[in-house]
Design a protein around this motif. Structure first.
Motif, PDB file in Angstrom:
ATOM      1  N   SER A  51       1.016  -1.378  -0.238  1.00 40.46           N
ATOM      2  CA  SER A  51       0.238  -0.098  -0.273  1.00 40.46           C
ATOM      3  C   SER A  51       0.969   0.788   0.090  1.00 40.46           C
ATOM      4  O   SER A  51       1.977   1.263   0.556  1.00 40.46           O
ATOM      5  CB  SER A  51      -0.588  -0.259   0.741  1.00 40.46           C
ATOM      6  N   ALA A  52       0.101   2.609  -0.827  1.00 41.93           N
ATOM      7  CA  ALA A  52       0.992   3.572  -0.908  1.00 41.93           C
ATOM      8  C   ALA A  52       0.381   3.941   0.336  1.00 41.93           C
ATOM      9  O   ALA A  52       0.487   4.989   1.135  1.00 41.93           O
ATOM     10  CB  ALA A  52       0.632   4.252  -1.637  1.00 41.93           C
ATOM     11  N   LEU A  53      -0.626   3.969   1.549  1.00 42.40           N
ATOM     12  CA  LEU A  53      -1.299   4.917   2.212  1.00 42.40           C
ATOM     13  C   LEU A  53      -2.670   4.492   3.374  1.00 42.40           C
ATOM     14  O   LEU A  53      -2.973   3.374   2.693  1.00 42.40           O
ATOM     15  CB  LEU A  53      -2.005   6.432   1.672  1.00 42.40           C
ATOM     16  N   PHE A  54      -1.873   4.727   4.260  1.00 43.21           N
ATOM     17  CA  PHE A  54      -3.219   3.565   5.018  1.00 43.21           C
ATOM     18  C   PHE A  54      -3.941   4.783   5.449  1.00 43.21           C
ATOM     19  O   PHE A  54      -3.836   5.635   5.604  1.00 43.21           O
ATOM     20  CB  PHE A  54      -2.565   3.142   5.949  1.00 43.21           C
ATOM     21  N   VAL A  55      -5.057   4.384   6.072  1.00 46.03           N
ATOM     22  CA  VAL A  55      -6.726   5.627   6.396  1.00 46.03           C
ATOM     23  C   VAL A  55      -7.611   4.722   6.830  1.00 46.03           C
ATOM     24  O   VAL A  55      -7.784   3.854   6.969  1.00 46.03           O
ATOM     25  CB  VAL A  55      -7.009   6.148   4.936  1.00 46.03           C
ATOM     26  N   VAL A  56      -7.256   5.968   8.524  1.00 46.02           N
ATOM     27  CA  VAL A  56      -8.413   5.659   9.399  1.00 46.02           C
ATOM     28  C   VAL A  56      -9.799   6.269   9.112  1.00 46.02           C
ATOM     29  O   VAL A  56      -8.932   7.297   9.027  1.00 46.02           O
ATOM     30  CB  VAL A  56      -7.364   5.981  10.546  1.00 46.02           C
ATOM     31  N   SER A  57     -10.787   6.317   9.526  1.00 49.10           N
ATOM     32  CA  SER A  57     -12.123   7.159   9.070  1.00 49.10           C
ATOM     33  C   SER A  57     -12.648   7.293  10.575  1.00 49.10           C
ATOM     34  O   SER A  57     -13.813   7.773   9.783  1.00 49.10           O
ATOM     35  CB  SER A  57     -13.166   7.087   7.854  1.00 49.10           C
ATOM     36  N   SER A  58     -12.775   6.990  10.995  1.00 45.23           N
ATOM     37  CA  SER A  58     -13.379   6.196  12.317  1.00 45.23           C
ATOM     38  C   SER A  58     -14.224   7.097  12.905  1.00 45.23           C
ATOM     39  O   SER A  58     -13.758   8.252  12.583  1.00 45.23           O
ATOM     40  CB  SER A  58     -13.112   6.000  13.261  1.00 45.23           C
ATOM     41  N   ARG A  59     -15.378   7.363  13.439  1.00 49.37           N
ATOM     42  CA  ARG A  59     -15.757   8.083  14.208  1.00 49.37           C
ATOM     43  C   ARG A  59     -15.676   8.074  15.730  1.00 49.37           C
ATOM     44  O   ARG A  59     -14.993   9.103  16.544  1.00 49.37           O
ATOM     45  CB  ARG A  59     -17.789   8.430  14.426  1.00 49.37           C
ATOM     46  N   PHE A  60     -15.356   6.968  16.308  1.00 51.33           N
ATOM     47  CA  PHE A  60     -14.502   6.811  17.428  1.00 51.33           C
ATOM     48  C   PHE A  60     -13.406   5.429  17.475  1.00 51.33           C
ATOM     49  O   PHE A  60     -14.202   4.525  16.924  1.00 51.33           O
ATOM     50  CB  PHE A  60     -15.721   6.869  18.833  1.00 51.33           C
ATOM     51  N   GLU A  61     -12.774   5.352  18.071  1.00 48.03           N
ATOM     52  CA  GLU A  61     -11.392   3.889  18.118  1.00 48.03           C
ATOM     53  C   GLU A  61     -10.942   4.325  19.970  1.00 48.03           C
ATOM     54  O   GLU A  61     -11.750   4.875  20.682  1.00 48.03           O
ATOM     55  CB  GLU A  61     -10.552   4.511  17.187  1.00 48.03           C
ATOM     56  N   GLY A  62     -10.274   3.447  20.746  1.00 50.69           N
ATOM     57  CA  GLY A  62      -9.990   3.005  21.591  1.00 50.69           C
ATOM     58  C   GLY A  62      -8.147   3.507  21.274  1.00 50.69           C
ATOM     59  O   GLY A  62      -7.602   4.527  22.484  1.00 50.69           O
ATOM     60  N   GLY A  63      -7.939   2.666  20.293  1.00 48.33           N
ATOM     61  CA  GLY A  63      -6.542   2.458  19.960  1.00 48.33           C
ATOM     62  C   GLY A  63      -6.424   1.935  18.409  1.00 48.33           C
ATOM     63  O   GLY A  63      -5.872   0.743  18.625  1.00 48.33           O
ATOM     64  N   PRO A 103     -10.731  16.117  10.730  1.00 48.32           N
ATOM     65  CA  PRO A 103     -11.833  16.325  11.449  1.00 48.32           C
ATOM     66  C   PRO A 103     -12.922  14.836  10.976  1.00 48.32           C
ATOM     67  O   PRO A 103     -12.784  14.686  10.235  1.00 48.32           O
ATOM     68  CB  PRO A 103     -12.599  18.292  11.110  1.00 48.32           C
ATOM     69  N   VAL A 104     -13.645  14.663  11.721  1.00 44.77           N
ATOM     70  CA  VAL A 104     -14.501  12.870  12.072  1.00 44.77           C
ATOM     71  C   VAL A 104     -15.481  13.851  10.715  1.00 44.77           C
ATOM     72  O   VAL A 104     -16.270  14.941  11.074  1.00 44.77           O
ATOM     73  CB  VAL A 104     -14.907  13.176  12.989  1.00 44.77           C
ATOM     74  N   GLY A 105     -15.986  13.014   9.921  1.00 36.85           N
ATOM     75  CA  GLY A 105     -17.013  13.469   8.878  1.00 36.85           C
ATOM     76  C   GLY A 105     -16.535  14.428   8.086  1.00 36.85           C
ATOM     77  O   GLY A 105     -17.670  14.209   7.062  1.00 36.85           O
ATOM     78  N   ASP A 106     -15.182  13.845   7.421  1.00 38.89           N
ATOM     79  CA  ASP A 106     -15.192  15.168   6.449  1.00 38.89           C
ATOM     80  C   ASP A 106     -14.553  14.957   5.463  1.00 38.89           C
ATOM     81  O   ASP A 106     -13.077  14.831   5.768  1.00 38.89           O
ATOM     82  CB  ASP A 106     -14.333  16.803   7.548  1.00 38.89           C
ATOM     83  N   ALA A 107     -15.140  14.467   4.635  1.00 35.40           N
ATOM     84  CA  ALA A 107     -14.513  14.387   3.625  1.00 35.40           C
ATOM     85  C   ALA A 107     -13.485  15.086   2.864  1.00 35.40           C
ATOM     86  O   ALA A 107     -12.522  14.128   1.573  1.00 35.40           O
ATOM     87  CB  ALA A 107     -15.825  13.548   2.716  1.00 35.40           C
ATOM     88  N   ALA A 108     -13.489  16.221   2.085  1.00 40.51           N
ATOM     89  CA  ALA A 108     -13.141  16.796   2.532  1.00 40.51           C
ATOM     90  C   ALA A 108     -11.946  16.707   2.052  1.00 40.51           C
ATOM     91  O   ALA A 108     -10.682  16.697   1.329  1.00 40.51           O
ATOM     92  CB  ALA A 108     -13.921  18.189   1.531  1.00 40.51           C
ATOM     93  N   ALA A 109     -11.613  17.446   3.631  1.00 36.26           N
ATOM     94  CA  ALA A 109     -10.057  17.245   4.436  1.00 36.26           C
ATOM     95  C   ALA A 109      -9.766  16.326   5.011  1.00 36.26           C
ATOM     96  O   ALA A 109      -7.760  16.123   4.345  1.00 36.26           O
ATOM     97  CB  ALA A 109     -10.255  18.019   5.724  1.00 36.26           C
ATOM     98  N   LEU A 110     -10.324  14.714   4.422  1.00 34.73           N
ATOM     99  CA  LEU A 110      -9.567  13.478   4.037  1.00 34.73           C
ATOM    100  C   LEU A 110      -9.479  14.062   3.239  1.00 34.73           C
ATOM    101  O   LEU A 110      -7.757  12.963   2.624  1.00 34.73           O
ATOM    102  CB  LEU A 110     -11.024  12.684   4.932  1.00 34.73           C
ATOM    103  N   ALA A 111     -10.033  13.993   1.925  1.00 37.27           N
ATOM    104  CA  ALA A 111      -9.401  13.955   0.713  1.00 37.27           C
ATOM    105  C   ALA A 111      -7.804  14.510   0.497  1.00 37.27           C
ATOM    106  O   ALA A 111      -7.051  14.132  -0.502  1.00 37.27           O
ATOM    107  CB  ALA A 111     -10.441  13.769  -0.402  1.00 37.27           C
TER     108      ALA A 111
END
Length: 371
Positions: A274-286, A323-331
Motif C-alpha cells: 500500500s501507498a497509504l493507510f487511512v482511518v476514517s472512524s468516528r471513535f476508536e480506543g487505539g 476532522p471526523v466526517g469531513d470527506a473534503a479534508a480527508l481527501a
C-alpha cells in the motif's frame, strides 16, 4: 529449615475474542510476548476453534473450558482457578469480567483480577436507551470496583474510563497494545494472489464494516481523490454494511477501483503493498491496524476521533489528522501524504513501543508477574 519456593507466575487470559476483527490477534501477541519473558501463560477459551489460536507459540497453553456463558461457564472457570491457581486472570470483555468476578468468589482462591479496556465505555453507553444506560453504567461501576488492576490501551480511554466508572488512579495503568508481532517483516512478504496490480497506488483501510468506522466518508473522500489521481482502494473487514458500501461505491462511480476482500487475519501483506493507510472512524480506543501500518513503514492519515489516533500519531507528527466526517479534508490529507510521504524508517521506529516484546514486558511489570 527448607523454604518452599513460591509457585511460578502464571497469567490466564479470559474472554478471548473470536470473530472478524483484530482483537484475537492482539491477545495472541500478548500471550506470546509474556511467555517469551518466562511467565507461564494460559489462554482460556470455550472451544478451541478460533483461527487466531494458530498464531500462539508452543509455549502458550490453550485451555478449553467447554462453555461460553452462563452458570456452566462460571463453574468451569471456577474449577480452573481452583485447579491451576493462576497469579492473574486478565479479562478482555465485559461479560468475561463479570464471570471472572463470580468465578473467583466461587473458587475461593486469591487470584488477582485484571480487566483490559480497549474502547471508551462512554461509546457503548451512548448506544443504549435510557434507563438501560443508567443501569449499565451502574453495572460497570460495580465491576471495575472489584478489579485489582484495570488496563486502558490509551490515555483517552483511561480518561473516559475514569469519568464513567470512577476507577481509582492507583489501580489504573495505561499500557500499549502489543500490536506489532515479532514476525511482521515475514508477514509483509506473504503473497497476495490476484492483487498484484502495481501500476496504480493502493490506498488501504481496515475494520468492521459498521457505522463507527465511517467508511462512507472514506468512499466520498476517495471519489474526490480519484478525480485527479489514478488509484485503488481496499477495505479489509466484514460486517453488516457491506451492501450499503458497495451501493455507495456504485453511486460515486468508484466501484471498479474498490476491493472488499473481507476479514484478513494478517493484514501486513496488504500494508506492504500500500501507498497509504487511512482511518476514517468516528471513535476508536487505539486502532491496532493504524499501528501495524506505521510499523510496516506505510504513511497514514486519520480522523481526529476519540480516542487513540491523536496519541498514536503524536498529535500529527507521524501522520495528518482531520476532522471526523469531513470527506473534503480527508481527501486533501490523503493527496498531500501521497505527494510527500514521511520516511518509512521514521514511522517504523516511532512504533517501537507497540512491538509485542516491549508491550508484553510492560504488562508483566504492571501486573507484577516478574519471574
Amino acid at each position: 529449615m527448607t523454604t518452599t519456593p513460591p509457585p511460578p507466575a502464571r497469567l490466564a487470559l479470559y474472554g478471548f475474542h473470536r470473530g472478524d476483527n483484530g482483537i484475537g490477534r492482539i491477545m495472541c501477541n500478548l500471550a506470546n510476548g509474556v511467555a517469551a519473558h518466562g511467565v507461564a501463560v494460559d489462554v482460556l477459551v470455550s472451544h478451541p476453534d478460533s483461527a487466531d489460536l494458530a498464531l500462539l507459540s508452543d509455549t502458550v497453553r490453550v485451555v478449553a473450558l467447554g462453555a461460553h456463558r452462563g452458570a456452566d461457564a462460571t463453574d468451569r472457570l471456577a474449577g480452573y482457578l481452583r485447579r491451576e491457581r493462576p497469579t492473574v486472570l486478565l479479562g478482555n470483555r465485559e461479560w468475561g469480567n463479570r464471570q471472572a468476578i463470580a468465578a473467583r468468589r466461587r473458587a475461593g482462591r486469591p487470584v488477582r483480577l485484571a480487566f483490559r479496556v480497549g474502547s471508551p465505555p462512554s461509546a457503548s453507553l451512548a448506544r443504549r436507551h435510557w434507563p438501560n444506560r443508567a443501569w449499565h453504567r451502574a453495572r460497570l461501576i460495580r465491576t471495575y470496583r472489584q478489579a485489582d488492576h484495570v488496563i486502558a490501551i490509551s490515555h483517552g480511554v483511561a480518561a473516559d474510563l475514569r469519568a464513567v466508572t470512577g476507577v481509582p488512579a492507583q489501580r489504573l495503568a495505561i499500557l500499549r497494545n502489543p500490536s506489532v508481532a515479532p514476525d511482521i517483516d515475514q508477514q509483509m512478504r506473504a503473497p497476495l494472489p490476484g492483487h498484484a496490480d502495481r501500476t496504480r497506488p493502493l490506498l488501504l483501510a481496515a475494520g468492521r464494516l459498521v457505522g463507527a468506522k465511517d467508511f462512507a466518508t472514506l468512499l466520498h473522500a476517495f471519489a474526490r481523490l480519484r478525480r485527479h489521481r489514478n488509484a485503488r482502494l481496499a477495505i479489509l473487514g466484514e460486517g453488516p454494511l457491506r451492501g450499503e458500501l458497495t451501493a455507495l461505491a456504485q453511486h460515486l462511480g468508484i466501484a471498479d477501483d474498490l476491493v472488499l476482500p473481507g476479514f484478513v487475519t494478517q493484514p501486513a501483506a496488504w500494508m506492504a503493498r500500500s501507498a497509504l493507510f487511512v482511518v476514517s472512524s468516528r471513535f476508536e480506543g487505539g486502532p491496532n491496524v493504524l499501528i501495524e501500518a506505521l510499523a510496516c513503514g506505510i504513511p497514514a492519515v486519520s480522523t481526529d476521533c476519540p480516542h487513540g489516533p491523536r496519541e498514536i500519531l503524536d498529535h500529527g507528527r507521524w501522520g495528518r489528522l482531520v476532522p471526523v466526517g469531513d470527506a473534503a479534508a480527508l481527501a486533501d490529507a490523503m493527496t498531500a501524504t501521497l505527494d510527500a510521504p514521511p520516511p518509512a524508517a521514521t514511522l517504523r521506529a516511532a512504533m517501537a513501543p507497540y512491538r509485542a516484546e516491549t508491550a508484553a514486558r510492560a504488562y508483566i511489570e504492571a501486573l507484577r508477574l516478574c519471574p
